[in-house]
Write an enzyme that holds these catalytic residues in place. Structure first.
Site, short mmCIF file in Angstrom:
data_model
loop_
_atom_site.label_atom_id
_atom_site.label_comp_id
_atom_site.label_asym_id
_atom_site.label_seq_id
_atom_site.Cartn_x
_atom_site.Cartn_y
_atom_site.Cartn_z
N SER A 40 2.90 69.18 5.96
CA SER A 40 4.22 68.73 5.53
C SER A 40 4.02 67.60 4.52
O SER A 40 3.63 66.49 4.89
CB SER A 40 5.03 68.24 6.73
OG SER A 40 6.27 67.72 6.31
N HIS B 50 4.52 72.86 3.14
CA HIS B 50 5.85 72.78 3.74
C HIS B 50 6.59 71.63 3.09
O HIS B 50 6.16 70.48 3.15
CB HIS B 50 5.71 72.55 5.25
CG HIS B 50 7.01 72.53 6.00
ND1 HIS B 50 7.63 73.68 6.43
CD2 HIS B 50 7.79 71.50 6.40
CE1 HIS B 50 8.74 73.36 7.07
NE2 HIS B 50 8.86 72.04 7.07
N ASP C 172 10.06 69.51 2.80
CA ASP C 172 11.30 69.17 3.50
C ASP C 172 12.36 68.68 2.52
O ASP C 172 12.19 67.63 1.89
CB ASP C 172 11.04 68.09 4.54
CG ASP C 172 10.26 68.61 5.73
OD1 ASP C 172 10.61 69.69 6.24
OD2 ASP C 172 9.29 67.94 6.16
N MET D 45 16.11 67.30 2.29
CA MET D 45 17.18 66.71 3.10
C MET D 45 18.26 66.15 2.18
O MET D 45 17.95 65.52 1.17
CB MET D 45 16.62 65.58 3.98
CG MET D 45 15.43 65.98 4.84
SD MET D 45 14.85 64.59 5.84
CE MET D 45 13.25 65.22 6.39
N HIS E 38 11.89 73.90 3.54
CA HIS E 38 12.69 73.67 4.75
C HIS E 38 13.96 72.97 4.33
O HIS E 38 13.98 71.76 4.09
CB HIS E 38 11.89 72.85 5.75
CG HIS E 38 12.61 72.62 7.04
ND1 HIS E 38 12.14 71.75 8.02
CD2 HIS E 38 13.77 73.14 7.54
CE1 HIS E 38 12.97 71.75 9.03
NE2 HIS E 38 13.97 72.58 8.76
N MET F 255 17.03 71.35 4.93
CA MET F 255 17.87 70.61 5.88
C MET F 255 19.08 70.09 5.12
O MET F 255 19.23 68.90 4.86
CB MET F 255 17.07 69.49 6.53
CG MET F 255 16.04 70.02 7.53
SD MET F 255 14.93 68.74 8.14
CE MET F 255 13.64 68.83 6.88
N MET G 57 12.28 74.25 15.70
CA MET G 57 12.05 72.82 15.56
C MET G 57 11.62 72.23 16.89
O MET G 57 12.24 72.48 17.93
CB MET G 57 13.32 72.11 15.06
CG MET G 57 13.70 72.44 13.62
SD MET G 57 12.43 71.95 12.43
CE MET G 57 12.38 70.16 12.66
N GLY H 189 10.18 62.07 10.24
CA GLY H 189 8.84 62.37 10.71
C GLY H 189 8.42 61.42 11.83
O GLY H 189 9.11 60.45 12.14
N ASP I 34 7.56 73.03 13.99
CA ASP I 34 7.58 71.87 13.09
C ASP I 34 8.07 70.66 13.86
O ASP I 34 9.18 70.66 14.39
CB ASP I 34 8.51 72.17 11.90
CG ASP I 34 8.63 71.00 10.95
OD1 ASP I 34 7.85 70.03 11.06
OD2 ASP I 34 9.52 71.05 10.07
N GLY J 298 2.35 67.19 9.81
CA GLY J 298 2.48 66.15 8.80
C GLY J 298 1.41 65.09 8.91
O GLY J 298 0.31 65.22 8.40
#
Length: 252
Positions: A34, A59, A61, A63, A94, A96, A165, A172, A199, A221
């Site tokens: 991550s 990966h 993320d 957000m 991913h 979010m 999840m 994190g 994850d 991560g």
């Protein structure tokens, strides 16, 4: 001769019922660092470093400050990363975000390979799955800890990957939620060839629980990126998953 006859009988049963064959377990161990855990001031070189250390995919993320309280980055950065690292690394996005439909085309144009959206963020998963496929990306479908796996099940045959999840999404460094493993086990039992990703809080101390439950795509991560020896950590995670896959294959 008797042994040969038994072998022929077993082969004929496998052909008659392909769900019992090892071809139904066509998934493999894949480790995806991550990158949000890396030094964001030199993200391109960090991505290259992770791939050189043996990562199978990256990966990313995304957000938006609405679906989760934190804010990270969007498609402009993904486009820059793609130009920096080349076409080979697989980008698992991913998402979010509260409006996942809004970002399908921009992420595809930026070079994303897989678009993983949250079931909780849309009222029309079927249409969104169709849009993602039409854009040329693979489809991932994620569920938060409070969402039952049965809610994901109706879409499982239309997606490429299910993400369970193992922490609350958004930040994190959270503690791994072992009570999410029954979701993984149920999915593996119901959909034997589906890629299943975990994850959140996954590292050397928790990988065996994930692997035994049936997860094959591992997001990690700080355990990987923060390690003095990421290559060894990635190898350890992959070995644990590969051994669990092999054991499951033999048990069948």
């Amino acid at each position: 001769m008797l042994r040969l006859g038994r072998l022929v009988l077993r082969l004929s049963r496998l052909q008659a019922n392909p769900t019992n064959s090892r071809h139904s377990m066509a998934y493999s161990a894949k480790i995806g660092p991550s990158i949000l855990s890396s030094d964001l001031s030199c993200l391109g070189s960090e991505c290259v470093r992770m791939m050189e250390c043996g990562a199978d995919y990256l990966h990313l993320d995304v957000m938006d400050g609405h679906f989760v309280p934190n804010i990270t980055f969007g498609h402009p950065m993904v486009e820059c990363l793609r130009k920096t690292v080349g076409q080979d690394p697989f980008f698992d996005m991913h998402m979010m975000v509260s409006r996942p439909e809004q970002w399908v085309k921009p992420m595809a144009a930026a070079g994303a390979n897989q678009y993983t959206f949250h079931l909780e963020a849309t009222t029309n998963p079927g249409n969104l799955i169709k849009e993602i496929k039409e854009s040329g990306m693979k489809v991932g479908l994620a569920i938060k800890p409070g969402t039952t796996v049965e809610e994901l099940a109706p879409w499982a045959n239309q997606i490429d990957m299910a993400l369970v999840m193992t922490v609350e999404p958004g930040f994190g460094g959270q503690k791994f939620m072992e009570d999410m493993m029954p979701k993984v086990s149920w999915l593996r039992g119901q959909f034997p060839s589906l890629d299943i990703e975990v994850d959140g809080g996954v590292g050397p101390d928790t990988i065996h629980k994930c692997a035994e439950a049936g997860a094959n795509m591992i997001v990690s991560g700080s355990a990987v990126i923060g390690s003095d020896d990421p290559r060894s950590v990635i190898a350890l995670l992959r070995t644990a998953v590969s051994e669990a896959i092999q054991k499951r294959s033999l048990d069948r």
